[in-house]
Design an enzyme around this catalytic site. Sequence first.
Site, PDB file in Angstrom:
ATOM      1  N   LYS A  40       0.729  -1.194   0.104  1.00 61.11           N
ATOM      2  CA  LYS A  40      -0.012  -0.095   0.019  1.00 61.11           C
ATOM      3  C   LYS A  40       0.864   1.330   0.179  1.00 61.11           C
ATOM      4  O   LYS A  40       1.955   1.131   0.736  1.00 61.11           O
ATOM      5  CB  LYS A  40      -0.880  -0.033   1.301  1.00 61.11           C
ATOM      6  CG  LYS A  40      -1.955  -1.097   1.211  1.00 61.11           C
ATOM      7  CD  LYS A  40      -2.816  -1.050   2.313  1.00 61.11           C
ATOM      8  CE  LYS A  40      -3.890  -1.782   2.331  1.00 61.11           C
ATOM      9  NZ  LYS A  40      -4.740  -2.111   3.805  1.00 61.11           N
ATOM     10  N   SER A 130     -10.435   2.152   5.128  1.00 60.99           N
ATOM     11  CA  SER A 130      -9.644   3.603   5.006  1.00 60.99           C
ATOM     12  C   SER A 130      -9.662   3.865   3.788  1.00 60.99           C
ATOM     13  O   SER A 130      -9.791   5.164   3.523  1.00 60.99           O
ATOM     14  CB  SER A 130      -7.969   3.023   5.636  1.00 60.99           C
ATOM     15  OG  SER A 130      -8.039   2.704   6.891  1.00 60.99           O
TER      16      SER A 130
END
Length: 174
Positions: A40, A130
Site C-alpha cells: 500500500k 480506510s
Amino acid sequence: MIAVYPGSFDPITSGHLDIIERSSALYSEVIVLVAVNPSKKPAFNLEQRVDMIERSVHAAGLNNVRVESFSVGLLVDYVEQSRGQVIVKGLRAVSDFEYEFQMALLNRRLKPGIETVFLMTASEYSYLSSSIVKEIARLGGQIEGLVPDTILEQVRERFAGLQATAGAQLVERS
Ligand code: COA
C-alpha cells in the site's frame, strides 16, 4: 493479558475505533500497532497515523491502550517482544475471512504461542475501510461519523488540495 491490534490505519476509521474500544474491555492492555503494508502507498506517514490514533483513543477515554509503530520485521516477533499473547483483528465480511484465515495460520506457524482473536466489526461499520474514507474525502464527500471526530479536520485538510486539483482538471477537460 496484552493484545496487539495491528493495521495500516491510513487513517484510523470509526470501525477501527470500535474494535479498539471492545478490545480494551477484554484485555488488560492493548497495543495498537501501526504497521507497514508494503503493498500500500499511504496517504499519511507513520507519525501522523500514530498521532491520529493517539488523539482518538484519548478522546474515547481508553486508558489501557497505547499506540506504537513498526516498519521492519514480522508482526509475531513484535508481539513476542512486547510480551503480547494475542493478535486482535476485525472481521467485516465473509470476504475478509480467507485472507485473515491465511494470516492467522501463518502467524501461528511462525509463533505457536500467539493466538489470533477475531472480533466482528459492528454492523454499521461493516462497509467501511480506510480506502473508502480517503476516496470520499478526495471527492469532497462527507466523512462525519466514518472517522473519529478528533481527526475529521486533518483528513479533510489532507485531501482539500486534491479536490481543487480534481475540480480544475474537470473544468480544463470540459
Ligand atoms: N473497520 C474499518 N476498516 C477496517 C476494519 C474495521 N474494523 N478492519 C479492517 N479494516 C480495513 C482496513 O482499514 C484496511 O483498509 P484499506 O485496505 O482500505 O487500507 C482493510 O480493511 C484491510 O485491513 P487489514 O487486513 O488489517 O490490512 P492492513 O493493511 O490494515 O494491515 C498488516 C495489514 C500490517 C497487519 C499486515 O500486513 C502485517 O501483519 N504486516 C506485518 C508483517 C508481517 O508479519 N507479515 C506476515 C504476516 S503472516
